[in-house]
Write a protein that holds these residues in place. Structure first.
Motif, mmCIF file in Angstrom:
data_model
loop_
_atom_site.group_PDB
_atom_site.id
_atom_site.type_symbol
_atom_site.label_atom_id
_atom_site.label_comp_id
_atom_site.label_asym_id
_atom_site.label_seq_id
_atom_site.Cartn_x
_atom_site.Cartn_y
_atom_site.Cartn_z
ATOM 1 N N LEU B 91 -13.524 -14.063 -25.463
ATOM 2 C CA LEU B 91 -12.148 -14.595 -25.410
ATOM 3 C C LEU B 91 -11.337 -14.066 -26.574
ATOM 4 N N GLN B 92 -10.219 -13.415 -26.219
ATOM 5 C CA GLN B 92 -9.336 -12.896 -27.258
ATOM 6 C C GLN B 92 -8.757 -14.057 -28.059
ATOM 7 N N TYR B 93 -8.688 -13.883 -29.381
ATOM 8 C CA TYR B 93 -8.221 -14.986 -30.229
ATOM 9 C C TYR B 93 -6.699 -15.085 -30.224
ATOM 10 N N SER B 94 -6.242 -16.307 -30.138
ATOM 11 C CA SER B 94 -4.813 -16.592 -30.317
ATOM 12 C C SER B 94 -4.728 -17.893 -31.118
ATOM 13 N N PRO B 95 -3.933 -17.927 -32.197
ATOM 14 C CA PRO B 95 -3.898 -19.124 -33.050
ATOM 15 C C PRO B 95 -3.531 -20.395 -32.292
ATOM 16 N N ALA B 96 -2.740 -20.267 -31.240
ATOM 17 C CA ALA B 96 -2.309 -21.465 -30.496
ATOM 18 C C ALA B 96 -3.485 -22.152 -29.813
ATOM 19 N N LEU B 97 -4.493 -21.353 -29.425
ATOM 20 C CA LEU B 97 -5.618 -21.941 -28.687
ATOM 21 C C LEU B 97 -6.398 -22.941 -29.536
ATOM 22 N N LEU B 98 -6.334 -22.771 -30.868
ATOM 23 C CA LEU B 98 -7.072 -23.683 -31.757
ATOM 24 C C LEU B 98 -6.397 -25.040 -31.876
ATOM 25 N N ILE B 99 -5.099 -25.070 -31.734
ATOM 26 C CA ILE B 99 -4.359 -26.301 -32.091
ATOM 27 C C ILE B 99 -3.657 -27.003 -30.940
ATOM 28 N N LEU B 100 -3.420 -26.295 -29.855
ATOM 29 C CA LEU B 100 -2.591 -26.900 -28.807
ATOM 30 C C LEU B 100 -3.232 -28.128 -28.163
ATOM 31 N N GLY B 101 -4.550 -28.255 -28.330
ATOM 32 C CA GLY B 101 -5.240 -29.415 -27.766
ATOM 33 C C GLY B 101 -4.736 -30.734 -28.338
ATOM 34 N N ILE B 102 -4.249 -30.707 -29.571
ATOM 35 C CA ILE B 102 -3.799 -31.958 -30.201
ATOM 36 C C ILE B 102 -2.508 -32.470 -29.568
ATOM 37 N N PRO B 103 -1.415 -31.664 -29.580
ATOM 38 C CA PRO B 103 -0.214 -32.167 -28.897
ATOM 39 C C PRO B 103 -0.426 -32.387 -27.407
ATOM 40 N N ALA B 104 -1.253 -31.532 -26.787
ATOM 41 C CA ALA B 104 -1.520 -31.723 -25.353
ATOM 42 C C ALA B 104 -2.254 -33.039 -25.130
ATOM 43 N N GLY B 105 -3.236 -33.329 -26.009
ATOM 44 C CA GLY B 105 -3.995 -34.581 -25.892
ATOM 45 C C GLY B 105 -3.123 -35.784 -26.150
ATOM 46 N N PHE B 106 -2.182 -35.634 -27.071
ATOM 47 C CA PHE B 106 -1.274 -36.753 -27.374
ATOM 48 C C PHE B 106 -0.401 -37.077 -26.166
ATOM 49 N N ARG B 107 0.110 -36.040 -25.548
ATOM 50 C CA ARG B 107 0.967 -36.283 -24.379
ATOM 51 C C ARG B 107 0.134 -36.725 -23.174
ATOM 52 N N LEU B 108 -1.072 -36.194 -23.056
ATOM 53 C CA LEU B 108 -1.922 -36.555 -21.913
ATOM 54 C C LEU B 108 -2.301 -38.035 -21.952
ATOM 55 N N THR B 109 -2.539 -38.568 -23.143
ATOM 56 C CA THR B 109 -2.958 -39.970 -23.242
ATOM 57 C C THR B 109 -1.780 -40.918 -23.477
ATOM 58 N N CYS B 110 -0.575 -40.369 -23.596
ATOM 59 C CA CYS B 110 0.636 -41.167 -23.845
ATOM 60 C C CYS B 110 0.875 -42.123 -22.674
ATOM 61 N N TYR B 111 1.225 -43.358 -22.997
ATOM 62 C CA TYR B 111 1.445 -44.360 -21.940
ATOM 63 C C TYR B 111 2.583 -43.947 -21.005
ATOM 64 N N TYR B 112 3.620 -43.320 -21.557
ATOM 65 C CA TYR B 112 4.736 -42.934 -20.695
ATOM 66 C C TYR B 112 4.332 -41.789 -19.769
ATOM 67 N N TYR B 113 3.658 -40.776 -20.326
ATOM 68 C CA TYR B 113 3.256 -39.638 -19.482
ATOM 69 C C TYR B 113 2.254 -40.058 -18.414
ATOM 70 N N ARG B 114 1.456 -41.082 -18.721
ATOM 71 C CA ARG B 114 0.506 -41.549 -17.703
ATOM 72 C C ARG B 114 1.268 -41.960 -16.451
ATOM 73 N N LYS B 115 2.327 -42.740 -16.653
ATOM 74 C CA LYS B 115 3.138 -43.154 -15.505
ATOM 75 C C LYS B 115 3.622 -41.928 -14.733
ATOM 76 N N VAL B 116 4.106 -40.954 -15.472
ATOM 77 C CA VAL B 116 4.720 -39.787 -14.826
ATOM 78 C C VAL B 116 3.683 -38.992 -14.033
ATOM 79 N N TYR B 117 2.545 -38.690 -14.666
ATOM 80 C CA TYR B 117 1.633 -37.798 -13.936
ATOM 81 C C TYR B 117 0.755 -38.533 -12.929
ATOM 82 N N TYR B 118 0.505 -39.831 -13.161
ATOM 83 C CA TYR B 118 -0.202 -40.560 -12.102
ATOM 84 C C TYR B 118 0.651 -40.577 -10.837
ATOM 85 N N ARG B 119 1.957 -40.638 -11.013
ATOM 86 C CA ARG B 119 2.838 -40.632 -9.843
ATOM 87 C C ARG B 119 2.999 -39.224 -9.274
ATOM 88 N N ALA B 120 3.332 -38.276 -10.163
ATOM 89 C CA ALA B 120 3.731 -36.947 -9.689
ATOM 90 C C ALA B 120 2.551 -36.074 -9.271
#
Lengths: 259, 277
Positions: B91-120
């Protein structure tokens, strides 16, 4: 200063078609009726007119006609609403579809059997006052009471229970308490003078984990209680404190539990 | 909208995907959110794998997708070129791949986003009082969704990340002059990155878990004017606007990456030097 709006001296009416569920839990059909609608009428007025003119055997539960008893909860054009608080002019043109609440067994026509809710209510641990102060009083701050006051607005119409998909679609009545009772538990659990701990009940018996925060309960609440944001999510966070947060567990171990 | 002639309405006990007597456009909001979130996921995944054009020479602009840059080839990197543990062979290295899991995880577990993606995305339910495609339901009681209870731990990391982006925003006021010196100035990128931090702060600090931690967990906020009550009231103000900040910050963070990428590729000069030091 502008002059007051003129009071209409004549009342013009127009016919509207209502498609109403007639039947019980075993069978039934949608039956069309016509009602003459005049300005200011609500859906419950039209249902009463249909009862008086066309269908005296049409079963409908109602009481205050002021949005405070919660008796006339039904589904109007597919949305859980109070019939007495749904103004005719707020509905789009065309036939109006009126059905009983879907999450509860239908007794007859628009009347459902909601006694399951009262059985759930009985299982909730009641208010348990803390130790009184030396002068015999229980003192509370106004801002503490303001938070739980919102939950006391609930009129128990059970529209939130009806729209909750855990009950409505998945029939988890045996395992899940539903939004109405999370509101009640929030009003007790966040009360500054309550000494009871309901977190185990919330997790294991009320199964708050079934709620996936789709906020339909908040959308239909006629009292505009922020059920999800102010009751369910704060309760979920308290359950996290108790069962899923090792840091909170360590703090409890060192300093002891507050309740 | 009214019922078309001959419409067959589902009975009170009808179930199944789309079973409803609703005659309004109940499908419009979930469809809109589906397109927005799917578009964001596709773009951010593409951007994360690029590993280039995420910073702008002569400025301190860095794409928020790539900050903090722990390992990397830009002047913003903290520790060097590439992490020693990275499997470069596969896998070619890209600095974003190391860190994007944090903001992605924050939004994925966010109570508001849960409503949105459970629906959509999951039709669980698509809209209120609309039938679902599945009979089985486990809620958030079992794996993997029980892990969403760890939202507060991702929040702690998200707060750190937002502070780092705030530092980036401050640095974006500093530019390198042609003679190699430094200068204070302001550019369109400065405004974009600063606003990005403000919106992310608004979103992060309006989090339901944060509201619980700063005071919601207490049955009593203490005396009138107490710090706990003031904090809780402030976070509640943001929390009431959580959907707005959630969506606007998502769009803005993508727009920030687009801007930095376009500037990096084109070499456009977007700033005005105020004074040198």
């Amino acid at each position: 200063m502008s002059s007051p709006s003129p009071v209409p001296t004549t009342t013009r009416s127009e016919p509207r078609t209502f498609i109403i569920w007639r039947g019980d839990k075993d069978s039934g059909t949608y039956t069309p009726y016509t009602a003459e609608i005049t300005a200011g009428m609500v859906v419950l007025d039209a249902i009463h007119q249909i009862q008086a003119v066309h269908a005296p055997d049409l079963a409908v539960r109602w009481n205050c006609k002021a949005g405070k008893c919660g008796s006339c909860a039904a589904e109007i054009n597919g949305k859980p609403r109070l019939m007495c608080m749904t103004r005719m002019e707020s509905l789009p043109p065309g036939p109006i579809h009126v059905a009983p609440m879907k999450a509860f067994p239908n007794i007859k026509d628009l009347v459902t059997d909601v006694k399951w809710n009262y059985a759930v209510n009985k299982r909730i641990k009641p208010f348990k006052p803390k130790q009184v102060e030396a002068d015999g009083s229980l003192r509370m701050q106004q801002h503490d009471i303001d938070r739980v006051q919102e939950f006391r607005k609930c009129i128990e119409c059970f529209l939130c229970q009806d729209t909750c998909h855990v009950l409505r679609e998945h029939d988890k009545h045996a395992e899940f308490a539903g939004p109405r009772f999370f509101v009640r538990m929030a009003s007790l659990e966040m009360h500054p003078q309550d000494a009871e701990d309901r977190r185990e009940f919330l997790k294991k018996e009320a199964a708050i984990g079934y709620c996936n925060i789709t906020k339909c309960c908040t959308e239909v609440c006629p009292e505009h209680i922020h059920i999800t944001d102010n009751a369910i999510i704060p309760l979920k966070e308290r359950v996290v404190d108790q069962y899923y947060d090792p840091l909170a567990a360590a703090i409890r171990f060192v300093f002891g539990s507050k309740k | 909208m009214s019922y078309a002639p001959g419409t067959v309405l589902p009975g009170p006990h009808a179930k199944g995907l789309g079973a409803t007597a609703r005659s309004d456009a109940w499908w419009a909001a979930p469809l809109g959110f589906f397109l927005l979130l799917a578009g964001f996921v596709v773009y951010s995944t593409w951007a994360a794998f690029q590993g280039a054009h995420y910073w702008v020479p002569g400025t301190n602009y860095i794409s928020p997708f790539y900050s903090p840059e722990l390992w990397g080839t830009s002047p913003h990197a903290w520790f060097g070129a590439a992490p020693p543990f990275w499997p470069l062979a596969i896998l070619q290295y890209s600095p974003a791949l190391l860190i994007l899991g944090i903001p992605a995880g924050f939004r994925l577990t966010c109570y508001y986003y849960r409503k949105v993606y459970y629906r959509a995305f999951w039709a669980d339910p698509t809209a209120c009082a609309v039938g679902e495609p599945r009979n089985d339901y486990w809620g958030e009681n079992f794996l993997p969704l029980i892990l969403w209870n760890a939202h507060r731990f991702v929040l702690y990391l998200a707060i750190i990340f937002t502070c780092i982006l705030g530092y980036d925003a401050l640095k974006s006021f500093i530019f390198t002059t042609k003679d190699g010196g430094h200068a204070i100035g302001i550019g369109i990128g400065t405004v974009i990155l600063t606003l990005n931090t403000v919106l992310l702060m608004g979103y992060t600090l309006g989090c339901h878990s944060f509201r619980h931690l700063v005071g919601g967990r207490c049955d009593s906020f203490g005396a009138k004017g107490s710090t706990t009550h003031s904090l809780w009231s402030g976070v509640t103000w943001l929390n009431e606007r959580h959907p707005f900040f959630a969506m606007i910050s998502l769009c803005w963070v993508a727009a920030s990456d687009v801007y930095v990428r376009v500037l990096s590729i084109s070499g456009w000069h977007d700033h005005l030097i105020l004074f040198r030091f």
